[in-house]
Design a protein around this motif. Structure first.
Motif, short mmCIF file in Angstrom:
data_model
loop_
_atom_site.label_atom_id
_atom_site.label_comp_id
_atom_site.label_asym_id
_atom_site.label_seq_id
_atom_site.Cartn_x
_atom_site.Cartn_y
_atom_site.Cartn_z
N VAL A 1 0.68 -1.12 -0.13
CA VAL A 1 -0.07 -0.04 -0.06
C VAL A 1 0.95 1.14 -0.05
CG1 VAL A 1 -1.78 1.48 1.49
CG2 VAL A 1 -1.95 -1.16 1.23
N SER A 2 0.67 2.34 -0.63
CA SER A 2 1.40 3.37 -1.00
C SER A 2 1.18 4.34 -0.07
CB SER A 2 1.35 4.00 -2.32
OG SER A 2 1.63 5.47 -2.27
N ASN A 3 2.28 4.72 0.92
CA ASN A 3 2.17 5.65 1.92
C ASN A 3 1.60 7.07 1.50
OD1 ASN A 3 4.66 6.23 0.85
ND2 ASN A 3 5.03 7.01 2.90
N ALA A 4 2.06 7.30 0.37
CA ALA A 4 1.73 8.53 -0.16
C ALA A 4 0.48 8.72 -0.78
CB ALA A 4 3.06 8.99 -1.26
N LEU A 5 0.06 7.67 -1.58
CA LEU A 5 -1.04 7.85 -2.47
C LEU A 5 -2.34 6.87 -2.02
CD1 LEU A 5 0.45 7.15 -5.89
CD2 LEU A 5 0.04 9.25 -5.01
N GLY A 6 -1.93 5.80 -1.11
CA GLY A 6 -2.92 4.96 -0.54
C GLY A 6 -3.35 3.69 -1.52
N THR A 7 -2.79 3.89 -2.71
CA THR A 7 -2.96 2.73 -3.79
C THR A 7 -2.44 1.25 -3.20
OG1 THR A 7 -2.12 4.32 -5.48
CG2 THR A 7 -2.23 2.10 -6.15
N HIS B 1 -15.46 -0.37 8.36
CA HIS B 1 -15.68 1.01 9.10
C HIS B 1 -14.66 1.88 8.27
CE1 HIS B 1 -15.44 4.19 11.99
NE2 HIS B 1 -14.39 3.85 12.29
N GLU B 2 -13.49 1.26 8.05
CA GLU B 2 -12.53 2.30 7.29
C GLU B 2 -13.10 2.76 5.96
OE1 GLU B 2 -8.28 1.43 7.48
OE2 GLU B 2 -8.78 0.29 9.29
N SER C 1 -6.70 3.51 3.37
CA SER C 1 -7.08 4.48 4.30
C SER C 1 -6.26 5.85 4.19
CB SER C 1 -7.44 4.22 5.79
OG SER C 1 -8.19 3.01 5.69
N VAL C 2 -6.04 6.33 2.88
CA VAL C 2 -5.08 7.42 2.85
C VAL C 2 -5.83 8.56 2.06
CG1 VAL C 2 -2.96 8.17 1.88
CG2 VAL C 2 -2.96 5.95 3.18
N PHE C 3 -5.87 9.60 2.64
CA PHE C 3 -6.26 10.91 1.81
C PHE C 3 -5.07 11.90 1.81
CE2 PHE C 3 -8.72 14.89 2.49
CZ PHE C 3 -9.05 15.14 1.12
N SER C 4 -4.48 11.99 0.32
CA SER C 4 -3.54 12.66 0.28
C SER C 4 -3.83 13.89 -0.67
CB SER C 4 -2.44 11.77 -0.51
OG SER C 4 -1.00 12.30 -0.45
N ALA D 1 -3.98 12.82 5.34
CA ALA D 1 -4.72 12.30 6.50
C ALA D 1 -4.70 10.76 6.09
CB ALA D 1 -5.90 12.86 6.56
N SER D 2 -4.19 10.01 7.37
CA SER D 2 -4.20 8.49 7.16
C SER D 2 -5.04 8.04 8.37
CB SER D 2 -2.65 8.01 7.12
OG SER D 2 -1.79 8.53 8.16
N PHE D 3 -5.89 7.25 8.15
CA PHE D 3 -7.00 6.68 9.04
C PHE D 3 -6.80 5.23 9.47
CE2 PHE D 3 -8.75 10.08 5.92
CZ PHE D 3 -9.34 10.71 6.99
N THR D 4 -7.20 4.88 10.58
CA THR D 4 -7.27 3.73 10.96
C THR D 4 -8.60 3.49 11.53
OG1 THR D 4 -6.02 1.88 11.88
CG2 THR D 4 -6.08 3.95 13.17
N PHE D 5 -8.69 1.98 12.28
CA PHE D 5 -10.15 1.87 12.60
C PHE D 5 -10.62 2.44 13.71
CE2 PHE D 5 -7.05 -1.60 14.22
CZ PHE D 5 -6.97 -1.17 15.50
N TYR D 6 -9.61 3.20 14.71
CA TYR D 6 -10.13 3.94 15.44
C TYR D 6 -10.47 5.37 15.46
CZ TYR D 6 -5.12 5.06 16.36
OH TYR D 6 -3.97 5.43 16.06
#
Ligand code: C6P
Length: 406
Positions: free
Chosen positions: A173-179, A304-305, A333-336, A380-385
């Protein structure tokens, strides 16, 4: 807020605080996740009760520490569905795991004329070790192209798989794009071409279950701290035959079988790769984090994610001045994004003033930023919490930031 998420949040003490006079909205989980109380307790318990060195002492505390430490390895083995605990090597994190493979497998298997493939969306940790190996050996590093949506060009990949390709090193999973990359296909195609693979799982392990046998992965790397565990502990999974054939990484205590001034013989797997005193508490903390995850309904949390990302898309569609970087059809769950007319760092500062933690910059993925001709993004990078309310807070925060910046 959904009751299941409220119960989970209650177990993460760091989430319950005010930052700059506002309730913390922690949206930097791609950089590192917060730790549940059970992980913190496992660390405290270890240092209060069991602290000792492993595999060395002739006393009860050392036996206890060794037992917990080796059980932690078994916990990781089960978590990744590896065949054997010996295939789990402790490292400091993803970065060290990749460097280990480059320095050992790479030194033995890469020579002039060979090709190493990475993707254009790699984190620097999965570029620079291969680049240095290529400089040393005369091999060539090539990047599989990524389209404007942020998806890997699989046709180009198929064309690039020439007989010279010895290794395909790819981010899950790309940390910069979320792909989310189709790593099962990537691995299968590499194997059909006689190449081996390394998957950088730094950003995938926290979101869904990994099965290294089903993936037929050769190497898989991840960091504990992105999986609700402490910093300084990570994992390299390697297929036993590959690990057995590789020379040691660092040398010193623990990784040896016998040392004399004439010759040293090396320890068996996985200790051959674990020179010196390891991060015992970190391994125990990582096992506690995995036990915690195993107690959760992970499919429900994945849904949920998805709901979080759907809310992000819905709110984004109402904002003409946001440019999303990375629109892959399979995205984690990445919004870049960029706020048109504003520098990402300024947006990050204004969000922080409202208690909202995001990351700004190139995210250690400069080549993909160059491809988009941007210096960086707001991420913004999300997780389940995280909650839908926190997504709303982010977009409200952006509205406020706009009043200052645009
Ligand atoms: N990405 C981020 O904010 P370490 O630092 O070894 O734990 O992980 C390195 C790494 C490797 N690959 C990927 C895909 C990553 O995302 C990271 C770390 C953090 O995106 C810090 S730069």
């Amino acid at each position: 807020m959904n009751g299941m998420i409220a119960d989970i949040r209650a177990q993460f003490p760091a989430l319950d605080q005010q930052v700059n006079g506002k309730p913390l909205v922690y949206l930097d989980n791609g950089a590192t996740t917060q730790k549940p109380q059970c992980v913190i307790d496992a660390l405290v318990h270890y240092y209060q009760q069991d602290n000792s060195n492993v595999h060395r002492g002739a006393h009860t505390l050392s036996d206890r520490a060794t037992g917990y430490f080796e059980n932690a390895r078994k916990t990781v083995q089960t978590f990744l569905n590896a065949r054997k605990a010996e295939e789990i090597v402790w490292t400091r994190g993803t970065t060290e795991a990749i460097n280990l493979v480059a320095a050992t497998w790479g030194a033995d298997n890469i020579s002039a004329g060979d090709v190493i493939l990475v993707t254009a969306m790699e984190h620097h940790a999965n570029i620079v070790p291969w680049q240095m190996l290529c400089e040393k050996t005369g091999a060539t590093l090539k990047a599989i192209p990524v389209n404007d949506q942020g998806e890997l060009d699989m046709e180009a990949y198929a064309r690039m798989l020439t007989p010279e390709v010895k290794l395909v090193a790819c981010v899950h999973v790309s940390n910069a794009l979320g792909t989310i990359n189709p790593v099962a296909d990537i691995i299968r195609m590499a194997h059909d071409n006689g190449a081996i693979t390394l998957i950088d799982g730094a950003q995938s392990v926290a979101h869904w279950d990994i099965d290294v046998q089903a993936l037929e992965a050769d190497f898989f790397a991840f960091s504990g701290h992105k999986l609700f565990a402490p910093t300084g502990i990570g994992v390299l999974y390697g297929r036993e035959e590959l690990l057995n054939a590789m020379p040691p990484y660092q040398t010193g205590g623990e990784m040896i079988e016998h040392v004399s001034f004439e010759k040293t013989t090396f320890n068996k797997l996985p200790y051959k790769f674990e020179a010196g005193t390891p991060h015992i508490a970190g391994a125990i903390g990582l096992a506690a984090a995995i036990d915690f995850l195993n107690g959760l309904d992970r499919p429900a949390l994945a849904k949920h994610e998805d709901a979080i990302m759907a809310r992000v898309s819905e709110l984004c569609a109402q904002n003409d001045d946001l440019r999303v970087i990375g629109n892959a059809s399979h995205k984690a769950s990445v919004f870049s994004f960029l706020l048109q007319g504003a520098h990402p760092a300024d947006v990050g500062t204004l969000l922080d003033q409202q208690g909202i933690a995001v990351r700004t910059g190139h995210h250690c993925a400069m080549p993909i930023m160059d491809q988009y001709a941007i210096p960086g993004t707001i991420r913004a990078s999300f997780t389940f919490y995280n909650t839908l309310e926190e997504v709303d807070a982010l977009f409200k925060g952006l509205e406020k930031a706009k009043m200052f910046l645009l």
